[in-house]
Design an enzyme around this catalytic site. Structure first.
Site, PDB file in Angstrom:
ATOM      1  N   LYS A  75       0.935  -1.199  -0.106  1.00  0.00           N
ATOM      2  CA  LYS A  75      -0.036  -0.073  -0.049  1.00  0.00           C
ATOM      3  C   LYS A  75       0.914   1.232  -0.131  1.00  0.00           C
ATOM      4  O   LYS A  75       1.806   1.184   0.616  1.00  0.00           O
ATOM      5  CB  LYS A  75      -0.889  -0.055   1.235  1.00  0.00           C
ATOM      6  CG  LYS A  75      -1.606   1.172   1.286  1.00  0.00           C
ATOM      7  CD  LYS A  75      -2.652   0.866   2.522  1.00  0.00           C
ATOM      8  CE  LYS A  75      -3.901   2.054   2.552  1.00  0.00           C
ATOM      9  NZ  LYS A  75      -4.733   2.064   3.821  1.00  0.00           N
ATOM     10  N   SER A 150      -9.861   2.395   2.815  1.00  0.00           N
ATOM     11  CA  SER A 150      -8.701   3.108   2.264  1.00  0.00           C
ATOM     12  C   SER A 150      -7.824   2.195   1.252  1.00  0.00           C
ATOM     13  O   SER A 150      -7.263   2.840   0.184  1.00  0.00           O
ATOM     14  CB  SER A 150      -7.934   3.984   2.804  1.00  0.00           C
ATOM     15  OG  SER A 150      -7.248   3.428   3.703  1.00  0.00           O
ATOM     16  N   SER A 174     -10.106  -0.164   7.014  1.00  0.00           N
ATOM     17  CA  SER A 174      -9.456   0.120   5.588  1.00  0.00           C
ATOM     18  C   SER A 174      -8.989  -1.419   5.045  1.00  0.00           C
ATOM     19  O   SER A 174      -8.598  -1.302   4.008  1.00  0.00           O
ATOM     20  CB  SER A 174      -8.532   1.130   5.644  1.00  0.00           C
ATOM     21  OG  SER A 174      -9.354   2.180   5.527  1.00  0.00           O
TER      22      SER A 174
END
Ligand code: GLN
Length: 483
Positions: A75, A150, A174
């Site tokens: 990420k 997210s 998330s």
């Protein structure tokens, strides 16, 4: 090759069925082919192939680790030495970290190959990946819908097989929410289990990194590498890391599952509820006992979170001022102009909204009414978990109120967007670990089941998830077009 689990990839590499260079090139080609998903912000083919070459040498020498030579993706919230780390923001579009996050360092040490950096909501604020400066990510199950957020790029990449597995971070859902919406397995560890060093801070008392994988066994393998004490993170916990695969096959006979009535009331889509009921039945067949419980303070989680998280973010994001690093506006006339225009131009709308809310909640006169009150509610929520987990082994419930919603559908309605985390946020406030596992489909879209355990019971959660995945197939489904 893209359908192999981490354990299978490891065996294939050991047996020289394919090399890491071949495997890496294979994944790089898939990323290219499915570029329309927008799952990656940065792809690093040269670095990946160099790491793959080194991994092949290590495999040949017989000094490899479980993840050596396996292509993974990070990420874009984890700092990577020499590779741009944007956190999904224009503010950091030109930021190349001078060091690696501890998590990245650990994967490097294990010999994993990094394919690139995954798309995400700006500074991890969002539930749909639409707040990213780099554009929305598409859900591989239906490209007109969101992948969740997210960690939307991570979930889309794992679901579409554009990486063997990926990292995510979870401040209010998330990891679990996008895992549910994309039909993959996601684990948010206990707060403090995984180092936050080099993981760009959103709300420091809630943020936690974790694995996003296709199966529970893969999550165990990934967590093994990620977990552990780090002296560079004062909130990381100094407890031994168990062997996360050791108990995967333990029987679930006698397992006590608590179903909080607050999780199954109004607001939960009926078809999702039916799908979850079938999943719970599977657990009954595995020998579990189902108990109805109540956690009265869960309903206060969203309002408490949307005071605490913005308050912390307003402090954390004050470092982005156009002076030290990150975006700087053109030709500022004075220092105030430099600050205001750099921040005004560098941050997106949702991030600014959070900074405003947080600054307000922390200001003199409002601090007691909002921030302090929210902290008291946080304590009540933790107590609810403590009480519930004293009488049951695991709490189960939905991850999301519905399946993936349409791109653009909630962007003009922040409250509707905030409510998509209604089942995940309380877990971060309490700090306990939780997972989302694929539990079926509604109209072709994946549904996730949430498993919530006591502090540091990741091994138990993985066992509970793995047993379900031994008798169901939901985690093996592949979105059409990505077979
Ligand atoms: N959707 C929640 C938020 O926007 C949670 C995000 C997260 O876990 N990073 O704050």
């Amino acid at each position: 090759m893209h359908n192999k689990t981490l354990a299978e990839l490891n065996l294939g590499l050991q047996a020289k069925k394919f090399s890491s260079v071949e495997l890496t090139q294979f994944f790089l080609n898939r990323i290219d082919k499915h570029i329309q998903l927008n799952a990656y912000i940065t792809v690093t083919p040269e670095l990946a192939l160099a790491q793959a070459k080194a991994a092949d040498q290590r495999l040949a020498k017989g000094t490899s680790d479980l993840l050596t030579g396996i292509p993974i993706a990070q990420k874009d919230i984890f700092c990577t030495h020499g590779v741009v780390t944007t956190c999904g923001s224009k503010m950091l579009a030109n930021f190349t970290a001078p060091y690696n996050a501890t998590v990245v360092e650990k994967f490097n040490q294990s010999g994993a190959v990094m394919l690139g950096k995954l798309n995400m909501d700006e500074f991890a604020m969002g539930s749909s990946n639409e707040t990213s400066y780099y554009g929305a990510v598409k859900n591989p199950w239906d490209i007109n819908t969101v992948p969740g957020g997210s960690s939307g790029g991570s979930a889309a990449a794992v679901s579409a097989r554009l990486a063997a597995c990926a990292t995510g971070t979870d401040t209010g859902g998330s990891i679990r929410q996008p895992a549910a919406l994309c039909g993959i397995t996601g684990l948010k560890p206990t707060y403090g289990r995984v180092s936050r060093y080099g993981m760009i801070a959103y709300a420091s008392s809630l943020d936690q990194g974790g694995p996003m994988t296709r199966s529970a066994e893969d999550a165990a393998i990934m967590l093994q590498t990620m977990a552990g004490f780090d002296e560079k993170d004062s909130t990381s916990v100094n407890l031994p890391v168990p062997d996360y695969r050791a108990d995967l096959n333990k029987s679930l006979v006698g397992l006590k599952i608590g179903l909080p009535k607050e999780f199954f009331g109004e607001g939960l889509n009926e078809d999702v509820a039916k799908t979850l009921a079938l999943a719970i039945d599977e657990y009954r067949k595995l020998g579990a006992e189902i108990v109805d419980i109540s956690m009265p303070n869960l309903k206060l989680a969203i309002p408490a979170y949307y005071v605490i998280a913005p308050a912390e973010c307003s402090a954390n994001l004050s470092r982005f001022d156009g002076v030290r690093y990150g975006y700087r506006c053109e030709s500022p006339v004075d220092l105030t102009d430099l600050y205001t225009r750099s921040r005004g131009e560098g941050f997106g709308k949702e991030v600014k909204r959070r900074i405003l809310m947080g600054t307000y909640a922390l200001s003199t006169g409002y601090y007691d009414a909002y921030y302090l009150k929210a902290q008291k509610i946080r304590r009540l929520i933790s107590e609810d978990f403590k009480t519930a987990l004293a009488s049951v082994d695991v709490i189960m419930g939905p991850v999301t109120p519905s399946t993936a919603f349409g791109i653009g559908e909630k962007m003009d309605d922040p409250i509707a967007m905030y409510l998509s985390d209604i089942y995940t946020i309380a877990i971060n406030l309490a700090g306990v670990p939780a997972m989302s596992i694929p539990a079926g489909f509604v109209a072709g879209m994946p549904v996730g089941l949430q498993l919530i355990g006591d502090y540091f019971s990741e091994d138990r959660l993985l066992n509970i998830a793995h047993q379900y995945q031994q008798v169901t197939d939901w985690h093996n489904f592949i979105p059409t077009g990505f077979e």
